[in-house]
Design a protein around this motif. Structure first.
Motif, PDB file in Angstrom:
ATOM      1  N   VAL A  23       0.840  -1.202   0.000  1.00  0.00           N
ATOM      2  CA  VAL A  23       0.000   0.000   0.000  1.00  0.00           C
ATOM      3  C   VAL A  23       0.871   1.246   0.000  1.00  0.00           C
ATOM      4  N   SER A  24       1.965   1.218   0.757  1.00  0.00           N
ATOM      5  CA  SER A  24       2.855   2.379   0.819  1.00  0.00           C
ATOM      6  C   SER A  24       3.510   2.628  -0.539  1.00  0.00           C
ATOM      7  N   GLN A  25       3.900   1.564  -1.212  1.00  0.00           N
ATOM      8  CA  GLN A  25       4.522   1.725  -2.537  1.00  0.00           C
ATOM      9  C   GLN A  25       3.508   2.260  -3.551  1.00  0.00           C
ATOM     10  N   GLN A  26       2.288   1.763  -3.483  1.00  0.00           N
ATOM     11  CA  GLN A  26       1.254   2.260  -4.394  1.00  0.00           C
ATOM     12  C   GLN A  26       0.994   3.750  -4.135  1.00  0.00           C
ATOM     13  N   ASN A  27       1.037   4.161  -2.881  1.00  0.00           N
ATOM     14  CA  ASN A  27       0.849   5.579  -2.570  1.00  0.00           C
ATOM     15  C   ASN A  27       2.010   6.408  -3.089  1.00  0.00           C
ATOM     16  N   ALA A  28       3.213   5.866  -2.979  1.00  0.00           N
ATOM     17  CA  ALA A  28       4.384   6.581  -3.476  1.00  0.00           C
ATOM     18  C   ALA A  28       4.304   6.741  -4.989  1.00  0.00           C
ATOM     19  N   LEU A  29       3.828   5.708  -5.689  1.00  0.00           N
ATOM     20  CA  LEU A  29       3.690   5.783  -7.138  1.00  0.00           C
ATOM     21  C   LEU A  29       2.654   6.836  -7.528  1.00  0.00           C
ATOM     22  N   SER A  30       1.551   6.861  -6.807  1.00  0.00           N
ATOM     23  CA  SER A  30       0.532   7.867  -7.101  1.00  0.00           C
ATOM     24  C   SER A  30       1.059   9.280  -6.855  1.00  0.00           C
ATOM     25  N   VAL A  77      12.952  10.895  -6.446  1.00  0.00           N
ATOM     26  CA  VAL A  77      13.129  10.029  -5.273  1.00  0.00           C
ATOM     27  C   VAL A  77      13.321  10.898  -4.025  1.00  0.00           C
ATOM     28  N   SER A  78      14.137  11.930  -4.150  1.00  0.00           N
ATOM     29  CA  SER A  78      14.373  12.816  -3.002  1.00  0.00           C
ATOM     30  C   SER A  78      13.092  13.526  -2.571  1.00  0.00           C
ATOM     31  N   GLN A  79      12.282  13.933  -3.545  1.00  0.00           N
ATOM     32  CA  GLN A  79      11.033  14.611  -3.212  1.00  0.00           C
ATOM     33  C   GLN A  79      10.077  13.672  -2.481  1.00  0.00           C
ATOM     34  N   LEU A  80      10.018  12.401  -2.939  1.00  0.00           N
ATOM     35  CA  LEU A  80       9.148  11.431  -2.257  1.00  0.00           C
ATOM     36  C   LEU A  80       9.668  11.140  -0.843  1.00  0.00           C
ATOM     37  N   GLU A  81      10.987  11.079  -0.709  1.00  0.00           N
ATOM     38  CA  GLU A  81      11.547  10.888   0.632  1.00  0.00           C
ATOM     39  C   GLU A  81      11.190  12.078   1.529  1.00  0.00           C
ATOM     40  N   PHE A  82      11.206  13.273   0.949  1.00  0.00           N
ATOM     41  CA  PHE A  82      10.823  14.464   1.704  1.00  0.00           C
ATOM     42  C   PHE A  82       9.371  14.378   2.150  1.00  0.00           C
ATOM     43  N   GLU A  83       8.545  13.707   1.339  1.00  0.00           N
ATOM     44  CA  GLU A  83       7.138  13.527   1.681  1.00  0.00           C
ATOM     45  C   GLU A  83       6.943  12.450   2.748  1.00  0.00           C
ATOM     46  N   TRP A 104      10.990   2.303  -5.716  1.00  0.00           N
ATOM     47  CA  TRP A 104      10.041   1.400  -6.376  1.00  0.00           C
ATOM     48  C   TRP A 104       9.056   2.205  -7.217  1.00  0.00           C
ATOM     49  N   ALA A 105       8.560   3.317  -6.701  1.00  0.00           N
ATOM     50  CA  ALA A 105       7.575   4.133  -7.415  1.00  0.00           C
ATOM     51  C   ALA A 105       8.198   4.817  -8.627  1.00  0.00           C
ATOM     52  N   VAL A 106       9.418   5.366  -8.487  1.00  0.00           N
ATOM     53  CA  VAL A 106      10.058   6.078  -9.594  1.00  0.00           C
ATOM     54  C   VAL A 106      10.395   5.111 -10.729  1.00  0.00           C
ATOM     55  N   GLU A 107      10.769   3.875 -10.399  1.00  0.00           N
ATOM     56  CA  GLU A 107      11.084   2.891 -11.444  1.00  0.00           C
ATOM     57  C   GLU A 107       9.847   2.487 -12.234  1.00  0.00           C
ATOM     58  N   ARG A 108       8.670   2.684 -11.688  1.00  0.00           N
ATOM     59  CA  ARG A 108       7.436   2.245 -12.349  1.00  0.00           C
ATOM     60  C   ARG A 108       6.563   3.396 -12.821  1.00  0.00           C
ATOM     61  N   VAL A 109       7.024   4.609 -12.692  1.00  0.00           N
ATOM     62  CA  VAL A 109       6.196   5.744 -13.066  1.00  0.00           C
ATOM     63  C   VAL A 109       6.136   5.934 -14.575  1.00  0.00           C
ATOM     64  N   GLY A 110       7.108   5.387 -15.304  1.00  0.00           N
ATOM     65  CA  GLY A 110       7.078   5.412 -16.763  1.00  0.00           C
ATOM     66  C   GLY A 110       7.451   6.742 -17.373  1.00  0.00           C
ATOM     67  N   ALA A 111       8.307   7.519 -16.746  1.00  0.00           N
ATOM     68  CA  ALA A 111       8.695   8.835 -17.269  1.00  0.00           C
ATOM     69  C   ALA A 111       9.823   8.699 -18.286  1.00  0.00           C
TER      70      ALA A 111
END
Length: 202
Positions: free
Chosen positions: A109-116, A133-139, A148-155
């Protein structure tokens, strides 16, 4: 063989029958019936054998000429190669289908939230992978969940570098090298920074 001399007139009998019998006895042997009839029969037998033997020899000759022809007709069939039966095709091997790749885990659930959250950030601003990644860590997300989220965001990180370069130019002026250094400072690789600067027209 000497022929008998005819009797003298004094020796001829006075009886006509006796005279006729004497005349027959005085004939040459080849004129007598008892010799002519057997001789004629022998000649007929010899002629019959000659004619019959010739007709019998002709079929025999035909048979002898037909026999080599039959042998010649049989020789090619013996010389013809015998066709071996074609080998039976190998039985099809039924290989088990390759197992389908295991579905990628959906994450916690935490990873899915990070991806969103990563998708939200990319919707209104440009980020490098490390900057996101740094911004998500800041969050408050863990490094594992943020990565995990940045690798799957598809940017597309080259496009993100071009967007970030344009954002900097929208509110300030930069030289080409200064803008490139700023993008590298934001976490873009040198290649990504070069691509982003080149898209601005500098």
């Amino acid at each position: 063989m000497t022929q008998p001399f005819p009797p003298s007139p004094q020796q001829q009998p006075a009886d006509p029958k006796a005279a006729k019998a004497l005349k027959k006895a005085q004939r040459p042997w080849y004129k007598k019936k008892r010799f002519i009839i057997p001789l004629a029969l022998v000649l007929l037998i010899i002629l019959g054998q000659a004619v019959g033997g010739g007709s019998e020899e002709e079929p025999a000759a035909q048979e002898t000429t037909a026999a080599p022809a039959a042998e010649e007709s049989e020789e090619p069939s013996a010389a013809e190669p015998t066709q071996e039966p074609a080998p039976a095709p190998p039985a099809p091997t039924t290989e088990a289908p390759a197992p389908a790749p295991a579905p990628e885990p959906e994450g916690t659930v935490s990873q899915q939230n990070a991806l969103s959250k990563a998708q939200d950030y990319l919707d209104y601003s440009a980020f490098s992978a490390s900057g996101l990644v740094s911004q998500l860590e800041f969050e408050g997300f863990s490094t594992e969940d943020a990565t995990w989220a940045v690798e799957r965001v598809g940017a597309d990180w080259n496009e993100q570098a071009a967007r970030k370069a344009q954002e900097y130019l929208d509110y300030s002026s930069f030289s080409r090298s200064g803008l490139k250094d700023q993008l590298i400072f934001e976490g873009f690789t040198p290649d990504q920074a070069e691509y982003g600067v080149s898209q601005t027209g500098l």
